[in-house]
Scaffold this motif. Structure first.
Motif, PDB file in Angstrom:
ATOM      1  N   LEU A  27       0.835  -1.216   0.000  1.00 23.13           N
ATOM      2  CA  LEU A  27       0.000   0.000   0.000  1.00 23.13           C
ATOM      3  C   LEU A  27       0.863   1.257   0.000  1.00 23.13           C
ATOM      4  O   LEU A  27       0.610   2.190  -0.760  1.00 23.13           O
ATOM      5  N   THR A  28       1.889   1.272   0.833  1.00 25.27           N
ATOM      6  CA  THR A  28       2.701   2.492   0.906  1.00 25.27           C
ATOM      7  C   THR A  28       3.560   2.673  -0.353  1.00 25.27           C
ATOM      8  O   THR A  28       3.796   3.794  -0.776  1.00 25.27           O
ATOM      9  N   MET A  29       3.950   1.559  -0.972  1.00 29.05           N
ATOM     10  CA  MET A  29       4.725   1.692  -2.217  1.00 29.05           C
ATOM     11  C   MET A  29       3.887   2.331  -3.323  1.00 29.05           C
ATOM     12  O   MET A  29       4.420   3.013  -4.191  1.00 29.05           O
ATOM     13  N   LEU A  30       2.577   2.107  -3.287  1.00 36.42           N
ATOM     14  CA  LEU A  30       1.713   2.715  -4.304  1.00 36.42           C
ATOM     15  C   LEU A  30       1.726   4.239  -4.216  1.00 36.42           C
ATOM     16  O   LEU A  30       1.451   4.928  -5.199  1.00 36.42           O
ATOM     17  N   LEU A  31       2.052   4.761  -3.045  1.00 39.29           N
ATOM     18  CA  LEU A  31       2.092   6.213  -2.896  1.00 39.29           C
ATOM     19  C   LEU A  31       3.184   6.840  -3.760  1.00 39.29           C
ATOM     20  O   LEU A  31       3.038   7.975  -4.217  1.00 39.29           O
ATOM     21  N   SER A  32       4.276   6.115  -3.983  1.00 40.42           N
ATOM     22  CA  SER A  32       5.329   6.700  -4.829  1.00 40.42           C
ATOM     23  C   SER A  32       4.855   6.765  -6.280  1.00 40.42           C
ATOM     24  O   SER A  32       5.204   7.678  -7.027  1.00 40.42           O
ATOM     25  N   HIS A  33       4.011   5.806  -6.663  1.00 39.01           N
ATOM     26  CA  HIS A  33       3.428   5.853  -8.011  1.00 39.01           C
ATOM     27  C   HIS A  33       2.500   7.068  -8.138  1.00 39.01           C
ATOM     28  O   HIS A  33       2.543   7.787  -9.136  1.00 39.01           O
ATOM     29  N   ILE A  34       1.712   7.303  -7.108  1.00 44.44           N
ATOM     30  CA  ILE A  34       0.784   8.445  -7.142  1.00 44.44           C
ATOM     31  C   ILE A  34       1.570   9.761  -7.198  1.00 44.44           C
ATOM     32  O   ILE A  34       1.203  10.677  -7.930  1.00 44.44           O
ATOM     33  N   ARG A  35       2.672   9.839  -6.472  1.00 45.85           N
ATOM     34  CA  ARG A  35       3.501  11.050  -6.534  1.00 45.85           C
ATOM     35  C   ARG A  35       4.004  11.280  -7.965  1.00 45.85           C
ATOM     36  O   ARG A  35       3.997  12.397  -8.482  1.00 45.85           O
ATOM     37  N   HIS A  36       4.407  10.173  -8.596  1.00 49.83           N
ATOM     38  CA  HIS A  36       4.909  10.266  -9.971  1.00 49.83           C
ATOM     39  C   HIS A  36       3.820  10.768 -10.927  1.00 49.83           C
ATOM     40  O   HIS A  36       4.053  11.676 -11.734  1.00 49.83           O
ATOM     41  N   VAL A  37       2.620  10.194 -10.833  1.00 47.99           N
ATOM     42  CA  VAL A  37       1.521  10.615 -11.716  1.00 47.99           C
ATOM     43  C   VAL A  37       1.160  12.074 -11.442  1.00 47.99           C
ATOM     44  O   VAL A  37       0.871  12.846 -12.365  1.00 47.99           O
ATOM     45  N   SER A  38       1.197  12.450 -10.181  1.00 52.11           N
ATOM     46  CA  SER A  38       0.882  13.829  -9.823  1.00 52.11           C
ATOM     47  C   SER A  38       1.877  14.804 -10.453  1.00 52.11           C
ATOM     48  O   SER A  38       1.489  15.847 -10.994  1.00 52.11           O
ATOM     49  N   ASN A  39       3.158  14.462 -10.424  1.00 52.97           N
ATOM     50  CA  ASN A  39       4.161  15.331 -11.059  1.00 52.97           C
ATOM     51  C   ASN A  39       3.905  15.456 -12.566  1.00 52.97           C
ATOM     52  O   ASN A  39       3.999  16.550 -13.126  1.00 52.97           O
ATOM     53  N   LYS A  40       3.551  14.324 -13.190  1.00 51.65           N
ATOM     54  CA  LYS A  40       3.212  14.342 -14.623  1.00 51.65           C
ATOM     55  C   LYS A  40       2.004  15.242 -14.861  1.00 51.65           C
ATOM     56  O   LYS A  40       1.968  16.025 -15.813  1.00 51.65           O
ATOM     57  N   GLY A  41       1.001  15.092 -13.992  1.00 54.62           N
ATOM     58  CA  GLY A  41      -0.234  15.859 -14.131  1.00 54.62           C
ATOM     59  C   GLY A  41       0.010  17.348 -13.944  1.00 54.62           C
ATOM     60  O   GLY A  41      -0.580  18.179 -14.637  1.00 54.62           O
ATOM     61  N   MET A  42       0.883  17.679 -13.010  1.00 48.80           N
ATOM     62  CA  MET A  42       1.197  19.086 -12.737  1.00 48.80           C
ATOM     63  C   MET A  42       1.863  19.710 -13.971  1.00 48.80           C
ATOM     64  O   MET A  42       1.506  20.821 -14.375  1.00 48.80           O
ATOM     65  N   ASP A  43       2.801  18.985 -14.572  1.00 44.84           N
ATOM     66  CA  ASP A  43       3.462  19.477 -15.789  1.00 44.84           C
ATOM     67  C   ASP A  43       2.439  19.636 -16.915  1.00 44.84           C
ATOM     68  O   ASP A  43       2.478  20.620 -17.657  1.00 44.84           O
ATOM     69  N   HIS A  44       1.548  18.657 -17.013  1.00 49.52           N
ATOM     70  CA  HIS A  44       0.539  18.696 -18.076  1.00 49.52           C
ATOM     71  C   HIS A  44      -0.364  19.911 -17.919  1.00 49.52           C
ATOM     72  O   HIS A  44      -0.601  20.656 -18.870  1.00 49.52           O
ATOM     73  N   LEU A  45      -0.842  20.132 -16.690  1.00 43.40           N
ATOM     74  CA  LEU A  45      -1.740  21.258 -16.447  1.00 43.40           C
ATOM     75  C   LEU A  45      -1.044  22.590 -16.718  1.00 43.40           C
ATOM     76  O   LEU A  45      -1.625  23.496 -17.319  1.00 43.40           O
ATOM     77  N   SER A  46       0.225  22.699 -16.317  1.00 45.29           N
ATOM     78  CA  SER A  46       0.905  23.974 -16.551  1.00 45.29           C
ATOM     79  C   SER A  46       1.161  24.194 -18.045  1.00 45.29           C
ATOM     80  O   SER A  46       1.111  25.328 -18.525  1.00 45.29           O
TER      81      SER A  46
END
Lengths: 247, 13
Positions: free
Chosen positions: A203-222
């Motif tokens: 479960l906690t390892m999945l959080l690093s995946h979510i951080r990665h997707v979030s960084n991608k999403g942040m770049d996409h939105l900007s």
């Protein structure tokens, strides 16, 4: 009651009560989407959810005892991860779909109309399948969300003043409470001790995946904002800018 | 005042 003297059960029930209400986009969606219309719906929903996210954070036991600077910094660091984990949770029983809200559901293929968003949708769908395989429970989900919030800037800031140090120590104790709560939630599932340990790890390892997707999403939105595909305003703009100006 | 700061510092309903 202070969170340090709460039982894990009590702590979880407090963060369950803090859960934001279901939110609706409340727009007439004109299909097929255009790049601009889909981005507008996504950002409108995000902006509404952000307002509720602030109230949610304030209801997490101990959060408002942190320094205001820490509260601001934590929220600015993690908001997209929190939105994404919520999206994953809503979508967990709907394979191949992303349930942004009860009145805004997208199929993977609908991501085609926004340049660069399909890659992000696929990563979100992959994370959702993983949580589906693990049969994520509501108690675990609320703990993971609180963990994202409290862990978000632990490694990007170092306390300088006595006040900052005090807030940092409070933050660490609060994280202990959340980890205890997650361990307790896992212990209720009737697994062997080894299986419980493995589940905590997965479960906690999945959080690093979510951080990665979030960084991608942040770049996409900007990028979408820079290309004037979508007008980002208000709270969402403030939260996005915080991630783009190194702040 | 930023909107985030404003939301964080207003008392809950």
């Amino acid at each position: 009651t202070h969170h340090s003297s709460m039982s894990p059960e009590e702590f979880i029930s407090r963060i369950m009560e803090a859960e934001p209400p279901e939110i609706y986009l409340m727009e007439d969606l004109k299909k097929p989407f255009t790049q601009a219309s889909m981005m507008m719906s996504l950002t409108n929903l995000a902006d509404k959810e952000l307002v509720l996210m602030i109230s949610w954070a304030k209801k997490i036991p101990g959060f408002v005892e942190l320094s205001l600077a820490d509260q601001i910094h934590l929220l600015k660091c993690c908001w997209l991860e929190i939105l994404m984990l919520g999206l994953i949770w809503r979508s967990v029983d709907h394979p191949g779909k992303l349930i942004f809200s009860p009145d805004f559901k997208l199929n993977r293929e609908e991501g085609q109309c926004v340049e660069g968003i399909m890659e992000i949708f696929d990563m979100l769908l992959a994370a959702t399948s993983r949580f589906r395989e693990l049969k994520l429970q509501r108690e675990e989900y609320v703990c993971l969300k609180a963990m994202i919030l409290l862990n978000s800037n632990l490694c990007t800031s170092s306390p300088q003043t006595a006040e900052e140090l005090e807030s940092r120590n409070k933050l660490l104790r609060l994280l202990d409470s959340v980890i205890d709560a997650l361990v307790w939630a896992i212990s209720k599932l009737g697994l062997s001790t080894q299986q419980q340990t493995l589940r905590l790890g997965h479960l906690t390892m999945l959080l690093s995946h979510i951080r990665h997707v979030s960084n991608k999403g942040m770049d996409h939105l900007s990028t979408m904002k820079r290309k004037n595909v979508v007008l980002v305003y208000d709270l969402l703009l403030e939260m996005l800018d915080a991630n783009m100006t190194g702040g | 005042h930023t909107k985030l700061l404003q939301l964080l510092t207003t008392k809950p309903e």
